[in-house]
Scaffold this active site. Structure first.
Site, mmCIF file in Angstrom:
data_model
loop_
_atom_site.group_PDB
_atom_site.id
_atom_site.type_symbol
_atom_site.label_atom_id
_atom_site.label_comp_id
_atom_site.label_asym_id
_atom_site.label_seq_id
_atom_site.Cartn_x
_atom_site.Cartn_y
_atom_site.Cartn_z
ATOM 1 N N CYS A 141 19.524 6.259 30.921
ATOM 2 C CA CYS A 141 20.479 5.708 29.956
ATOM 3 C C CYS A 141 19.998 5.898 28.515
ATOM 4 C CB CYS A 141 20.713 4.231 30.239
ATOM 5 S SG CYS A 141 21.620 3.938 31.777
ATOM 6 N N GLU B 171 25.321 0.653 30.963
ATOM 7 C CA GLU B 171 25.460 1.309 29.662
ATOM 8 C C GLU B 171 26.468 2.466 29.729
ATOM 9 O OE1 GLU B 171 20.967 0.367 30.049
ATOM 10 O OE2 GLU B 171 22.718 0.604 31.357
ATOM 11 N N CYS C 51 17.067 2.272 31.050
ATOM 12 C CA CYS C 51 16.099 3.091 31.784
ATOM 13 C C CYS C 51 15.798 4.371 31.013
ATOM 14 C CB CYS C 51 16.603 3.409 33.191
ATOM 15 S SG CYS C 51 18.144 4.332 33.222
ATOM 16 N N HIS D 141 25.091 3.252 35.629
ATOM 17 C CA HIS D 141 24.553 2.006 35.101
ATOM 18 C C HIS D 141 25.533 1.377 34.120
ATOM 19 C CE1 HIS D 141 20.065 3.013 36.108
ATOM 20 N NE2 HIS D 141 20.852 2.965 37.174
#
Length: 367
Positions: A92, A57, A83, A55
């Protein structure tokens, strides 16, 4: 906490998110992230590039660490709520907590009921700023519809004559739009969906391929056909039954339709038709549940279009209006224009000799 003021760093996360190809990310949302150090210098950037990959992040934090940032003194800006559950990738939120990032800014909340990232971060001492931006909603409107309504995002494509008809004669396929418009539909509509929805009546009249054609290139596209009695199986030479290796044909039939031998790549979805009509909401939800098809293009006659619009199951209407008229005596009229009353026109341009317009119902907005 909620911050109603727009934040330029959050706007930059949205710009980062747009670097992702929607076709590569779907059904995931596009997300961008930034890490700023104590001097407000950007030390990490990232976006979610493709389904199954890390992701935004993760990329931003990884780059910040590479640049020697002290994350416990940094701020993280993300276009979408981090998430909090483990899916195709790790959560994350856990990564944020592990690196002791003290402050997180978010431009949109995640509609997925499995996600409670902001609450989790706050409970663990992170200062959270929720600064909602309309740009963040528009960026992932397909995702919002998928999660909230549990169905694909539906795009309806229609072509009509200048006097509002879709074909010059009932039962005969009459090209209404120009060649430029047909190319435009392949490039901007068929290329950006997971499947195409039509009716057996349309297939039998037009005998379409319903694939993606751009110049000399041809690509497969999964096709859903509402075919109550499975009538298409009696016509094995239809162009729709081209050899497939990466797509499927789904025939939607009534529950009592007789079993039949199916050609390669053809499947049957049996639903309880009501008064001869397919349960459209149930169909769309089944397509999402079974295949995770995030975006669906409807190319059909006005009857199916009218039904979908009447049941509030269309998210965008893409209309190609020809400057040419047809004789109204035996022509077939388009759906009622009154059904477009709640829409906003979000695009309008000349395509060849036709006027192309996109109407958006904005069903992705939180109620």
């Amino acid at each position: 906490m909620e911050d109603s003021l727009g934040n330029p760093w959050l706007l930059e996360t949205i710009a980062l998110a747009k670097a992702a190809d929607p076709n590569a990310v779907r059904p995931n949302p596009r997300v961008g992230a930034l890490v700023l150090n104590a001097e407000d210098q950007v030390v990490g950037r990232g976006f979610h590039p493709a389904l199954g990959q890390s992701h935004a992040e993760v990329f931003a934090i990884r780059e910040a660490l590479h640049n020697g940032a002290q994350l416990e003194k940094c701020r993280l800006f993300v276009s979408l709520e981090p998430c909090s559950h483990v899916g195709r990738t790790p959560a994350c939120c856990q990564l944020i907590l592990e690196h002791k990032i003290p402050e997180v800014w978010v431009a949109s909340k995640d509609p997925n009921p499995k996600v409670n990232g902001l609450e989790l971060l706050q409970k663990n001492g992170v200062v959270v700023h929720y600064s909602p931006l309309k740009e963040a909603l528009e960026l992932n409107k397909e995702f919002w519809v998928n999660q909230i309504q549990q169905r694909p995002y539906v795009k309806l494509k229609m072509a009509e004559s200048s006097n509002g008809f879709v074909t010059a004669q009932e039962g005969k396929g009459t090209p209404i739009s120009c060649a430029d418009s047909r190319h435009h539909a392949h490039q901007h509509l068929r290329c950006r969906v997971d499947a195409i929805l039509t009716s057996a009546k349309t297939v039998l009249i037009d005998n379409p391929l319903l694939n993606i054609r751009l110049g000399q290139e041809s690509r497969e596209l999964s096709t859903v056909v509402i075919d109550r009695k499975g009538s298409l199986l009696k016509h094995p030479h239809l162009r729709l039954f081209y050899p497939r290796s990466q797509s499927r044909i789904l025939l939607v039939t009534d529950l009592n339709t007789e079993e039949a031998e199916l050609p390669p790549a053809v499947e049957i979805l049996r639903l309880a038709f009501v008064n001869g009509r397919a349960p459209l909401k149930e169909l769309l939800q089944a397509l999402w549940t079974r295949f995770e098809w995030a975006a669906l293009l409807v190319e059909s006659g006005p009857e199916l279009a009218q039904s979908l619009l009447s049941e509030n199951l269309v998210d965008e209407v893409h209309l190609y209006r020809s400057p040419r008229a047809v004789s109204p005596s035996i022509a077939v009229p388009n759906f009622s224009r009154n059904l477009l009353a709640p829409c906003q026109i979000i695009a309008s341009e000349q395509v060849g000799e036709d006027l192309y317009q996109c109407f958006d119902f904005q069903r992705y907005k939180p109620t």
